[in-house]
Design a protein around this motif. Structure first.
Motif, PDB file in Angstrom:
ATOM      1  N   TYR A  21       0.818  -0.812  -0.461  1.00  0.00           N
ATOM      2  CA  TYR A  21      -0.219  -0.366   0.070  1.00  0.00           C
ATOM      3  C   TYR A  21       0.785   0.782   0.077  1.00  0.00           C
ATOM      4  N   GLU A  22       1.910   1.397   0.501  1.00  0.00           N
ATOM      5  CA  GLU A  22       3.121   2.191   0.646  1.00  0.00           C
ATOM      6  C   GLU A  22       3.077   2.753  -0.849  1.00  0.00           C
ATOM      7  N   ASP A  23       3.854   1.409  -1.880  1.00  0.00           N
ATOM      8  CA  ASP A  23       3.653   2.070  -3.385  1.00  0.00           C
ATOM      9  C   ASP A  23       2.388   1.848  -4.008  1.00  0.00           C
ATOM     10  N   LEU A  24       1.387   1.703  -3.036  1.00  0.00           N
ATOM     11  CA  LEU A  24       0.455   2.425  -4.574  1.00  0.00           C
ATOM     12  C   LEU A  24       0.423   3.602  -3.553  1.00  0.00           C
ATOM     13  N   TYR A  25       0.066   3.983  -2.494  1.00  0.00           N
ATOM     14  CA  TYR A  25      -0.253   5.669  -2.521  1.00  0.00           C
ATOM     15  C   TYR A  25      -0.008   6.404  -1.546  1.00  0.00           C
ATOM     16  N   PRO A  26       1.603   6.701  -2.449  1.00  0.00           N
ATOM     17  CA  PRO A  26       2.610   6.675  -2.249  1.00  0.00           C
ATOM     18  C   PRO A  26       2.452   8.934  -1.548  1.00  0.00           C
ATOM     19  N   ASP A  27       1.256   8.819  -1.218  1.00  0.00           N
ATOM     20  CA  ASP A  27       0.322  10.782  -1.273  1.00  0.00           C
ATOM     21  C   ASP A  27       0.089   9.979  -0.142  1.00  0.00           C
ATOM     22  N   TYR A  28      -0.622   8.802   0.244  1.00  0.00           N
ATOM     23  CA  TYR A  28      -1.271   9.075   1.375  1.00  0.00           C
ATOM     24  C   TYR A  28      -1.573  10.020   2.585  1.00  0.00           C
ATOM     25  N   LEU A  29      -0.098  11.050   3.147  1.00  0.00           N
ATOM     26  CA  LEU A  29      -0.704  11.192   4.485  1.00  0.00           C
ATOM     27  C   LEU A  29      -1.697  12.151   4.489  1.00  0.00           C
ATOM     28  N   VAL A  30      -1.482  12.570   2.532  1.00  0.00           N
ATOM     29  CA  VAL A  30      -1.703  14.316   2.252  1.00  0.00           C
ATOM     30  C   VAL A  30      -3.601  13.390   1.153  1.00  0.00           C
ATOM     31  N   ASN A  31      -3.726  12.144   0.806  1.00  0.00           N
ATOM     32  CA  ASN A  31      -3.976  12.061  -0.259  1.00  0.00           C
ATOM     33  C   ASN A  31      -4.543  10.471  -0.293  1.00  0.00           C
ATOM     34  N   PRO A  32      -5.345  10.123   0.666  1.00  0.00           N
ATOM     35  CA  PRO A  32      -6.098   8.360   1.026  1.00  0.00           C
ATOM     36  C   PRO A  32      -6.875   8.533   0.361  1.00  0.00           C
ATOM     37  N   PRO A  33      -6.984   6.747  -0.174  1.00  0.00           N
ATOM     38  CA  PRO A  33      -8.072   6.808  -1.085  1.00  0.00           C
ATOM     39  C   PRO A  33      -9.523   6.868  -0.308  1.00  0.00           C
ATOM     40  N   GLU A  34     -10.462   6.508  -1.155  1.00  0.00           N
ATOM     41  CA  GLU A  34     -11.455   7.247  -0.724  1.00  0.00           C
ATOM     42  C   GLU A  34     -11.851   5.277   0.207  1.00  0.00           C
ATOM     43  N   ILE A  35     -11.438   4.416  -0.524  1.00  0.00           N
ATOM     44  CA  ILE A  35     -12.435   3.284   0.677  1.00  0.00           C
ATOM     45  C   ILE A  35     -10.736   2.679   1.746  1.00  0.00           C
ATOM     46  N   PRO A  36     -11.384   2.201   2.667  1.00  0.00           N
ATOM     47  CA  PRO A  36     -10.135   1.425   3.638  1.00  0.00           C
ATOM     48  C   PRO A  36      -8.967   0.763   2.541  1.00  0.00           C
ATOM     49  N   PRO A  37      -7.963   0.578   2.556  1.00  0.00           N
ATOM     50  CA  PRO A  37      -6.878  -0.057   1.553  1.00  0.00           C
ATOM     51  C   PRO A  37      -7.535  -1.233   2.499  1.00  0.00           C
ATOM     52  N   ALA A  38      -7.631  -1.487   4.273  1.00  0.00           N
ATOM     53  CA  ALA A  38      -7.325  -3.362   4.954  1.00  0.00           C
ATOM     54  C   ALA A  38      -8.444  -2.711   5.759  1.00  0.00           C
ATOM     55  N   VAL A  39      -9.074  -3.524   6.511  1.00  0.00           N
ATOM     56  CA  VAL A  39      -9.825  -3.495   7.417  1.00  0.00           C
ATOM     57  C   VAL A  39      -9.825  -4.782   8.374  1.00  0.00           C
ATOM     58  N   GLN A  40      -8.805  -4.507   9.211  1.00  0.00           N
ATOM     59  CA  GLN A  40      -8.598  -5.452  10.145  1.00  0.00           C
ATOM     60  C   GLN A  40      -9.546  -5.028  11.693  1.00  0.00           C
ATOM     61  N   ILE A  41      -9.702  -6.215  11.967  1.00  0.00           N
ATOM     62  CA  ILE A  41     -10.498  -6.692  12.975  1.00  0.00           C
ATOM     63  C   ILE A  41      -9.814  -7.120  14.791  1.00  0.00           C
ATOM     64  N   GLY A  42      -9.250  -6.794  15.537  1.00  0.00           N
ATOM     65  CA  GLY A  42      -8.202  -6.983  16.331  1.00  0.00           C
ATOM     66  C   GLY A  42      -6.704  -7.383  16.034  1.00  0.00           C
ATOM     67  N   SER A  43      -6.209  -7.577  17.095  1.00  0.00           N
ATOM     68  CA  SER A  43      -4.850  -7.775  16.886  1.00  0.00           C
ATOM     69  C   SER A  43      -3.659  -6.860  16.451  1.00  0.00           C
ATOM     70  N   ILE A  44      -3.923  -5.610  17.474  1.00  0.00           N
ATOM     71  CA  ILE A  44      -3.609  -4.291  17.077  1.00  0.00           C
ATOM     72  C   ILE A  44      -2.653  -4.451  17.467  1.00  0.00           C
ATOM     73  N   GLY A  45      -1.511  -3.635  16.756  1.00  0.00           N
ATOM     74  CA  GLY A  45       0.077  -3.932  16.890  1.00  0.00           C
ATOM     75  C   GLY A  45       0.176  -5.106  16.124  1.00  0.00           C
ATOM     76  N   ASP A  46      -0.722  -5.265  15.449  1.00  0.00           N
ATOM     77  CA  ASP A  46       0.132  -6.543  14.271  1.00  0.00           C
ATOM     78  C   ASP A  46       0.436  -5.457  13.751  1.00  0.00           C
TER      79      ASP A  46
END
Lengths: 539, 488
Positions: free
Chosen positions: A175-200
């Motif tokens: 995703y870093e390669d797919l969204y090189p300007d992520y901090l300023v221009n994030p995509p419209e949908i979440p790249p990934a969705v995660q339940i639990g495993s906070i810290g993974d």
């Protein structure tokens, strides 16, 4: 690299097995905390950054062009699943039984998948999925020099680096390669969705975490059903209620993806009736997001409790029942709208467990264990690879892997997501892994030319008191570098000139004319109409 | 931005709060006092207060503040431009130093710091305008001197303070070229409230009476009265006619408009210290406070004591209704964690509070920060989270992470129960129990982090585990993101 220091002897007493070694772990100190049950807050959120439409980088264009509709669901079996009691090697039942006289499955309590391997008979759901040709098992998955720490080994599975401590995950790098300007221009949908495993680490990039993460299922359910993280309808009275409402409502507006998640959830329904168990609830929501066409490609759900040092029979049973029932319900649910061939599900676990039982009717940390894959796209059921030798062990008395987990990742990236081999290699830290025959084949004829996609490399470097940005110019071009404070306001221009190919170093504090306070900032590079952004620390 | 929807539900009076079994004197109440009257309490502060009655405790806080000496002047405190060797560089340096000093004062001075800061947002001046570090000191000095003093004399002193004379153009207000800026704000913002009991004519005449403070011997030195630029004609202010000068203006103002002033100031203090909602208590609570102020000739201590000791102040409807300022977020956190800090950290935190809307010595305009809900938007809110993250990361990355565990151990008596630890830590920072109980579960799931569940079930995990500092840290970061964290 850490190895477990105190290795239990073969014939130690029954008592000590229940006392666990204090873990010597080397998890990562990251300069960002990611998504702590706080959905979608990858890195710094620029409240007022100028949202200029950015022309994607050549690499991200190539990546986007080669994307298909396929989806990956990762089920994390947290704690280290005992593979031998999941996929039972009945081809040598006698040896299996001798290794674990108390906790083995009785032969009469097994369902044979084929002549050599069986599953416990309480996993009827998986029997059905196997029968439908929607399941494969990869034997003996691990990596060399097994690390027996939960944290370190989980980090290895997420980062794919078993030698050094790598702070990014395989999907984070993609995703870093797919969204090189992520901090300023994030995509419209979440790249990934995660339940639990906070810290993974899995969705962790250098700068941002790319997952919309929630701590537990209820949190995601709240967002999915109500489009908000915090309840704004049920509040106390009086002025405190007013202020709590105001704070909750404002907090809700900061969550970037709640409304698209809510839209997808409300646009679909579950056609299976899932149980009330932990994994079932998670997959039920994921199914709706998939069926509701959210568009997110990767999901991760978590089932904890596999660290069965004691009382394994009952503890593992409850978890595997949940797994079995949920997978069946999940794929029936997806099949109802013809999506069961678009979703590949993969179990991962930080390690397997010792071939022999311990003195507390459980097992201790092990090494190789099976990875299970599910999905109608698998082209029939089957076993992949060879089962580890039941009696030849490594120095820690553990099963020696016959497959490397990264081969599986490589295969999934290449054959399921149809990524170019050069991209796959880069995601996997410039190693090449074997592609296994998992029954998935990339249908796409990729006419994307990746030879032109030289990556524009830029990185912050900290040297004593200096903060530098090092960039590697692939060709001559004008480069404009601006600095923003963490609220997204421009602080100044660091550079605006033509640079020749090669490495360049920009000293931030020297270049900026204002006095900079200690803290986090963001720099944004504009070159050739493309934007790249990263966060940077002024110390 | 709209503020309150509901009028206050607080029906308690200003009668003395006396603890009872239904309404005990406890940690929650003490934290309520410290968060409002100061910038938070340490464990020692709380323990000390528990052994006093509320009355004794408040008296002690108010008296200590009242008797506190102002911060000593720095060596450059009265410098004019000539006294500097390198003005550009030194002016910035001195100002940065003084901002840091002020921040430290706020951390240490409890009610005196709190009130000095309140008055800096009432008698507003802006460093960005007068731009001279010694003026910043001199302005702050009288804020401290009069913080719990006599409001009338405070008004008198602030109008001829150089920072104010520059900021509101008193320095340019001469007999040949009058400038009404200060006269207007004196009535509109500092004493009466917009349109409340003064006319345009009063402003014009007052401006004439305030002329004369137009002289300095050196640039950015002391500003003094020079009769040659004073308008010595007859003026009529609030119906009183005479050859009025500066002191007369103050005297006439308080003589003719004393009730209005007392009400205006009492209401402001009430909103700041108690609750933004005053819709249905004007005739009772505010009026009574105003009367106390008048009865004491504008000495503030009796009125403050009355308010802070009252059942109304300790009523549960006073709790949790004030939205923290950025400084509250930072300083309360420092005090309530007792975490390590140094000048680098304080300077960085002061920078961040500026980013999220509160730049000390430089309120957004002469009306000051409007506080309450205006502090918060999606941007400043995420900025507040980032601010806490920064601080905790600094501690983590510079070898101080053991203090995270120390806090958890101290508050929970070294518990091994993640649910209990989480709830205790959450409740430590919040002024009420969380309204939605499942929020504790979310926080607990976060606290549990990557440690497998069985470690907790089997008692293998404890606060000495290697992962514990990290776990406490991420819980703290989560706590700072909870909506309730912004309320005090």
């Amino acid at each position: 690299m850490c190895k477990n220091h105190t290795i239990p002897e073969k014939n130690t007493s029954k008592n000590e097995k229940s006392i666990h070694d204090k873990e010597h772990s080397t998890w990562n100190r990251r300069s960002f905390i990611q998504a702590l049950g706080l959905a979608g807050a990858g890195g710094i959120m620029l409240g007022h950054a100028s949202v200029t439409a950015s022309k994607p980088s050549p690499l991200s264009v190539a990546l986007a062009a080669s994307e298909n509709d396929n989806i990956l669901v990762i089920i994390r079996l947290k704690g280290g699943n005992d593979g031998l009691n999941t996929i039972v090697p009945i081809y040598d039942y006698a040896t299996y039984a001798n290794l674990r006289p108390n906790i083995r499955h009785q032969q009469s309590n097994l369902i044979n998948l084929n002549a050599d391997f069986a599953i416990p008979n309480y996993m009827g759901g998986l029997e059905s999925v196997w029968g439908d040709g929607k399941m494969k098992v990869i034997h003996g998955v691990g990596y060399p020099q097994q690390n027996l720490s939960h944290f370190r080994s989980a980090a290895i599975w997420a980062s794919t680096d078993d030698i050094s401590v790598e702070n990014t995950g395989w999907w984070g790098r993609y995703y870093e390669d797919l969204y090189p300007d992520y901090l300023v221009n994030p995509p419209e949908i979440p790249p990934a969705v995660q339940i639990g495993s906070i810290g993974d680490l899995i969705f962790e990039g250098n700068d941002s975490n790319y997952a919309f993460s929630v701590a537990n299922t209820e949190q995601l359910a709240n967002v999915a059903q109500n489009g908000v993280q915090h309840d704004v309808t049920n509040l106390p009275d009086c002025v405190y209620g007013d202020k709590l409402l105001f704070m909750r409502a404002t907090t809700n507006t900061t969550i970037r993806y709640s409304s698209v998640i809510n839209d997808a959830y409300m646009a679909s329904s579950n056609s299976s009736s899932y149980s009330d168990e932990n994994l079932a609830k998670q997959l039920a929501i994921v199914a709706r997001l998939i069926k509701g066409n959210l568009g997110t490609k990767v999901y991760m759900v978590t089932l904890d409790g596999f660290d069965t040092h004691a009382n394994q029979i009952d503890d593992q049973r409850g978890l595997l029942e949940d797994l079995s029932d949920s997978i069946k319900d999940f794929y029936d649910d997806l099949a109802a709208t013809g999506m069961d061939d678009k979703v590949l599900t993969m179990t991962i676990s930080e390690f397997g467990r010792r071939p022999y039982e311990n003195g507390s009717n459980g097992t201790d940390h092990g090494a190789a264990s099976p990875v299970m894959l599910f999905g109608a796209g698998l082209d029939g059921n089957g076993f992949v690879g060879t089962h580890p030798n039941l009696t030849e062990w490594d120095a820690d008395d553990n099963l020696i892997p016959t497959s490397d987990f990264r081969d599986i990742y490589s295969t999934v990236l290449t054959e399921w997501f149809c990524l170019d081999p050069s991209v796959v290699s880069s995601i996997l830290l410039n190693h090449n892994y074997q592609n296994l025959d998992l029954g998935i084949t990339c249908q796409l004829l990729s006419n994307t030319d990746f030879s032109d996609t030289t990556r524009f490399v830029h990185i912050p470097i900290y040297q004593n008191n200096r903060t530098l940005i090092e960039i590697n110019m692939p060709n001559t071009a004008n480069v404009d570098i601006r600095l923003y404070d963490m609220m997204g306001r421009e602080v100044g221009t660091l550079e605006n000139k033509i640079l020749y190919p090669g490495k360049h170093s920009i000293d931030v504090k020297e270049k900026i004319r204002t006095r900079l306070s200690y803290g986090q900032y963001i720099y944004r590079i504009s070159t050739g109409g493309q934007f790249y952004s990263k966060s940077i620390q002024i110390r | 931005m709209e503020t309150i929807a509901n009028p206050t539900c607080n029906s308690s009076t200003l009668a003395l709060y006396e603890p009872s079994s239904q309404n005990p004197w406890d940690t929650r109440k003490i934290n309520h006092v410290y968060r409002r009257l100061g910038f938070g309490a340490s464990q020692d502060d709380v323990d000390a207060a528990l052994s006093l009655t509320p009355g004794q405790f408040i008296n002690s806080l108010v008296d200590t503040a009242h008797n506190m000496q102002p911060t000593p002047a720095p060596y450059w405190g009265y410098y004019s431009n000539d006294d500097f060797s390198d003005y550009e560089t030194q002016n910035f340096e001195f100002f940065d130093q003084w901002r840091l000093q002020t921040t430290k004062d706020l951390l240490e001075e409890n009610l005196r710091g709190r009130l000095a800061f309140f008055w800096m947002n009432h008698f507003v001046t802006r460093f960005g305008i007068y731009f001279h570090a010694p003026y910043a000191f001199q302005y702050y000095h009288i804020m401290q001197v009069y913080a719990l003093g006599n409001f009338k004399e405070f008004t008198r002193a602030v109008g001829i303070n150089p920072a104010m004379l520059i900021f509101l153009n008193g320095y340019e207000n001469t007999n040949y070229s009058p400038n009404e800026n200060y006269a207007r704000e004196l009535f509109e913002l500092f004493t009466l409230g917009e349109g409340n009991g003064y006319t345009q004519n009063d402003i014009t005449e007052t401006a004439r009476a305030l002329t004369g403070y137009n002289e300095w011997d050196e640039e950015n030195g002391a500003i003094y009265f020079d009769p040659s630029s004073f308008d010595d004609g007859v003026k009529t202010i609030f119906g009183q006619t005479g050859n009025w000068g500066y002191d007369d203006v103050v005297d006439i103002l308080f003589q003719e408009k004393g009730s209005e002033i007392a009400y205006y100031i009492s209401e402001k203090l009430y909103k700041f210290f108690v609750s933004p909602a005053t819709d249905n208590i004007g005739q009772t609570i505010i009026q009574e406070l105003a009367q106390t102020l008048i009865n004491n000739n504008f000495e503030m201590v009796p009125m403050l004591k009355k308010l802070f000791k009252s059942q109304h102040f300790f009523d549960e409807h006073s709790v949790g209704v004030v939205i923290k300022s950025p400084f509250d977020v930072v300083l309360n956190f420092l005090k309530e964690t007792d975490f390590y800090y140094n000048d680098t950290i304080l300077n960085a935190l002061v920078y961040y509070t500026g980013l999220v809307g509160q730049e000390i010595y430089d309120p957004v305009d002469v009306a000051g920060w409007q506080r309450d809900e205006t502090w918060i938007n999606a941007s400043t809110l995420t900025g507040r989270w980032a601010l806490i993250d920064e601080f905790l990361d600094y501690l983590d990355q510079n070898g101080h992470d053991s203090i995270f565990v120390d806090l958890a151990k101290a508050l929970t008596n070294n518990s091994k129960d993640p649910n209990f630890i989480t709830k205790t830590l959450v409740d430590h920072f919040m002024c009420k129990e969380l309204y939605t109980l499942s929020d504790y579960d979310i926080a607990t799931d976060i606290f549990k982090w990557e440690v497998p569940q069985n470690y907790y079930d089997q008692g293998i995990w404890d606060l000495d585990s290697n992962s514990a500092p990290y776990q406490v840290m991420i819980l703290l970061k989560h706590i700072a993101r909870m909506p309730e964290f912004q309320l005090k």
